[in-house]
Design an enzyme around this catalytic site. Sequence first.
Site, mmCIF file in Angstrom:
data_model
loop_
_atom_site.group_PDB
_atom_site.id
_atom_site.type_symbol
_atom_site.label_atom_id
_atom_site.label_comp_id
_atom_site.label_asym_id
_atom_site.label_seq_id
_atom_site.Cartn_x
_atom_site.Cartn_y
_atom_site.Cartn_z
ATOM 1 N N LYS A 1 -16.487 -7.133 4.865
ATOM 2 C CA LYS A 1 -15.217 -7.796 5.239
ATOM 3 C C LYS A 1 -15.103 -7.502 6.647
ATOM 4 C CE LYS A 1 -12.263 -7.276 1.524
ATOM 5 N NZ LYS A 1 -10.656 -7.015 1.400
ATOM 6 N N ARG B 1 -1.877 -5.986 -8.537
ATOM 7 C CA ARG B 1 -0.632 -6.831 -7.998
ATOM 8 C C ARG B 1 -0.446 -7.853 -9.101
ATOM 9 N NH1 ARG B 1 -3.046 -7.875 -2.309
ATOM 10 N NH2 ARG B 1 -4.775 -7.200 -3.627
ATOM 11 N N SER C 1 -2.706 -7.500 3.274
ATOM 12 C CA SER C 1 -2.876 -7.427 4.690
ATOM 13 C C SER C 1 -2.767 -8.882 5.069
ATOM 14 C CB SER C 1 -4.370 -6.453 4.705
ATOM 15 O OG SER C 1 -3.752 -5.265 4.333
ATOM 16 N N HIS D 1 0.839 -1.258 0.033
ATOM 17 C CA HIS D 1 0.022 0.050 -0.272
ATOM 18 C C HIS D 1 0.642 1.161 0.101
ATOM 19 C CE1 HIS D 1 -3.030 -2.568 2.359
ATOM 20 N NE2 HIS D 1 -3.585 -2.228 1.139
HETATM 21 P P1 ADP Z 1 -9.776 -3.460 -0.625
HETATM 22 O O1 ADP Z 1 -10.747 -4.234 0.254
HETATM 23 O O2 ADP Z 1 -10.306 -2.366 -1.375
HETATM 24 O O3 ADP Z 1 -9.186 -4.521 -1.812
HETATM 25 P P2 ADP Z 1 -7.136 -3.382 0.310
HETATM 26 O O4 ADP Z 1 -6.572 -2.730 1.545
HETATM 27 O O5 ADP Z 1 -6.877 -4.871 0.251
HETATM 28 O O6 ADP Z 1 -8.747 -3.262 -0.069
HETATM 29 O O7 ADP Z 1 -6.381 -2.928 -1.032
HETATM 30 C C1 ADP Z 1 -6.713 -1.570 -1.404
HETATM 31 C C2 ADP Z 1 -5.910 -1.280 -2.872
HETATM 32 O O8 ADP Z 1 -4.484 -1.452 -2.828
HETATM 33 C C3 ADP Z 1 -6.488 -2.380 -3.894
HETATM 34 O O9 ADP Z 1 -6.507 -1.524 -5.039
HETATM 35 C C4 ADP Z 1 -5.369 -3.150 -3.835
HETATM 36 O O10 ADP Z 1 -5.436 -3.966 -5.101
HETATM 37 C C5 ADP Z 1 -4.109 -2.380 -3.554
HETATM 38 N N1 ADP Z 1 -3.070 -3.169 -2.992
HETATM 39 C C6 ADP Z 1 -3.086 -3.950 -1.888
HETATM 40 N N2 ADP Z 1 -1.886 -4.655 -1.564
HETATM 41 C C7 ADP Z 1 -1.148 -4.271 -2.604
HETATM 42 C C8 ADP Z 1 0.299 -4.561 -2.924
HETATM 43 N N3 ADP Z 1 1.018 -5.334 -1.943
HETATM 44 N N4 ADP Z 1 0.759 -3.720 -3.899
HETATM 45 C C9 ADP Z 1 0.063 -2.904 -4.708
HETATM 46 N N5 ADP Z 1 -1.176 -2.577 -4.248
HETATM 47 C C10 ADP Z 1 -1.805 -3.230 -3.436
#
Ligand code: ADP
Length: 157
Positions: free
Chosen positions: A40, A89, A127, A16
Amino acid sequence: MIAIYPGSFDPITYGHLDIIERAASLMEKLVIVIMANDEKSGTFTFVERKEMIEHSVAHLKNVSVVIGEGLTAEFARKVGANVIVRGIRAVSDYEYEMQLATANMTISPDVETVFILAKPQYSFLSSSTAKTIAANDGPLESFVDDYVAEKLREKYR
Ligand code: ADP
């Protein structure tokens, strides 16, 4: 351009943070939005997530953090943003992200979704991965910053 970066951030990872740093360098202002109407079930409260993100982005002057609710595309308009940033990703993210972006462009045609590709070293990182490692008392230093690692360890102690 003013952008929002919406997500769960439960908790914020280096993946992130990399997207945040790269987006912040492209945009005038970046507002990180912890979307609070997510079904979630979370590990950290929205306030805990906000506090961890604020700690991680303290060095970025044009970045702020809010807890949001409702539709992302409408929330963007509410804060005066014309861009939604999302990270991709792998191909597996693509279908879901395409659905979201298509819905959002229908709701708010004037708000553009911009995708930023994960760096290869973070393309496997979520996460959930960080939480699994914490739950098994594994090494967290490549995945989250020290402050978040400590919060994760407290949660799983
Ligand atoms: P959501 O529940 O909206 O997917 P996340 O916190 O999991 O929320 O992810 C928020 C955004 O960050 C999404 O667009 C996700 O694809 C991106 N994201 C999550 N982890 C990574 C990572 N390791 N590298 C790049 N982008 C990421």
